[in-house]
Design an enzyme around this catalytic site. Sequence first.
Site, mmCIF file in Angstrom:
data_model
loop_
_atom_site.group_PDB
_atom_site.id
_atom_site.type_symbol
_atom_site.label_atom_id
_atom_site.label_comp_id
_atom_site.label_asym_id
_atom_site.label_seq_id
_atom_site.Cartn_x
_atom_site.Cartn_y
_atom_site.Cartn_z
ATOM 1 N N PHE A 22 0.191 -4.520 -5.197
ATOM 2 C CA PHE A 22 0.197 -4.472 -3.732
ATOM 3 C C PHE A 22 -0.460 -3.173 -3.292
ATOM 4 C CE2 PHE A 22 1.497 -3.391 0.504
ATOM 5 C CZ PHE A 22 1.274 -4.577 1.173
ATOM 6 N N LYS A 48 2.672 6.471 3.811
ATOM 7 C CA LYS A 48 4.102 6.286 4.074
ATOM 8 C C LYS A 48 4.838 7.605 4.359
ATOM 9 C CE LYS A 48 4.558 1.649 2.590
ATOM 10 N NZ LYS A 48 3.948 0.907 1.487
ATOM 11 N N ASP A 93 -2.202 4.613 -6.942
ATOM 12 C CA ASP A 93 -1.707 4.338 -5.597
ATOM 13 C C ASP A 93 -0.243 4.782 -5.556
ATOM 14 O OD1 ASP A 93 -0.671 3.366 -3.261
ATOM 15 O OD2 ASP A 93 -1.643 1.403 -3.389
HETATM 16 C C1 LIG Z 1 2.697 0.143 1.686
HETATM 17 C C2 LIG Z 1 1.708 0.255 0.613
HETATM 18 C C3 LIG Z 1 0.327 0.226 0.881
HETATM 19 C C4 LIG Z 1 -0.237 -0.043 2.249
HETATM 20 O O1 LIG Z 1 0.149 0.872 3.225
HETATM 21 P P1 LIG Z 1 0.007 0.483 4.771
HETATM 22 O O2 LIG Z 1 0.324 1.757 5.494
HETATM 23 O O3 LIG Z 1 1.005 -0.601 5.040
HETATM 24 O O4 LIG Z 1 -1.383 0.025 4.999
HETATM 25 C C5 LIG Z 1 -0.544 0.415 -0.177
HETATM 26 N N1 LIG Z 1 -0.089 0.604 -1.425
HETATM 27 C C6 LIG Z 1 1.227 0.625 -1.726
HETATM 28 C C7 LIG Z 1 1.661 0.844 -3.133
HETATM 29 C C8 LIG Z 1 2.173 0.422 -0.724
HETATM 30 O O5 LIG Z 1 3.476 0.414 -1.019
#
Ligand SMILES: *Cc1c(COP(=O)(O)O)cnc(C)c1O
Length: 404
Positions: free
Chosen positions: A142, A256, A227
Amino acid sequence: MSASVIDFIATEARFGARNYEPIGVVLSRGEGVWVWDTEGNRYLDCLSAYSAVSQGHCHPKILAAMVEQAHRLTLTSRAFHNDQLALFYEEIAALTGSHKVLPMNSGAEAVESAIKSVRKWGYEVKGVPDGQAEIIVCANNFHGRTLAIVGFSTDAETRAHFGPFAPGFKIIPFGDAAALKEAITPNTVAFLVEPIQGEAGVIIPPAGYFTEVRELCTANNVMLVLDEIQTGLGRTGKLLAEQHEGIEADVTLLGKALSGGFYPVSAVLSNNDVLGTLRPGQHGSTFGGNPLACAVARAALRVLVEEGMIENAARQGARFLEGLKDIRANTIREVRGRGLMLAVELHPEAGRARRYCEALQGKGILAKDTHEQTIRIAPPLVITSDEVDWALERLATTLTQDFS
Ligand SMILES: *Cc1c(COP(=O)(O)O)cnc(C)c1O
């Protein structure tokens, strides 16, 4: 339920795109680990807005920084300098040991920016023939919701009827270093991966996986892009989840909790020349790096460190995990987690995780199901031992119920 609760939910349903299916609670206030609904009921927040509110709801110092900055200057665009961006760069670089920073807004934008940057690096530095760059990603990843990103998702619902998608991505199983070795070609520019797969249900790779991944990437001149949008900034009990593995990514993505939940702030960090390939006019964002975002992010990073939230995540995470493992319930298939990134996977016969999350709501805990059978637990990093025990008691009584 009072009329106002029905009204908020019904009005959302009437006017809003139905791209979410929220639990039936309307929140109006938050403080630390707690949130209150419109009727004054209190809940322990065990989602933390998917780990964005790691510093706790409405942290007073981040709030003060935001209000102070909002009074002075909010947006200049990058057409001009502002007096917050340099300080944000300096502080985040010092904290993470990075050399270059690219500020963006949402997490997905940070991922997109990294994809653009590693491709450019591939062509201009590695010498990949134009248009041939390959990026390897993992099954069940994700990384966000933009077109390029959903194009390399393996979740049918995420992709269906949104194509055609961008080429140049290769999908391998998560946690399988041999598969990575197999997939790398001379045109591979990057391996994009989550240290722990969050949305997939808190999937922790086997020990030693990332050591091998790091070696393979180095040996083949492939950029390792971690990520850490969900795992980063203390969530797993370390500043970055890569520290559990004793490795360093070439490119690290944060989002985040970078703003403590006040404002969308994300960043691409690089400890090599990936970001150095970007020249004026080749990438940008109107809001990226704005003074309000920088002031908020600076405060969010400061309280994380000064208030010992990372250490607390390690300590309370261990207590929470141990407590979950002690719950004797036939419904539980597996409990896993690192720091305060935890999950309880239910047996298929136990019924849907959603039902348990609704039962938890009735006991004053807000948690989120993921993938039908998994309850994800990720409270703000400021949670105390008493609050962990309070949550465990309620989880124990709920998980011993049968909703099948
Ligand atoms: C939440 C998340 C994203 C995307 O972030 P958004 O601010 O919702 O675009 C990307 N990678 C990971 C691992 C995430 O948990």
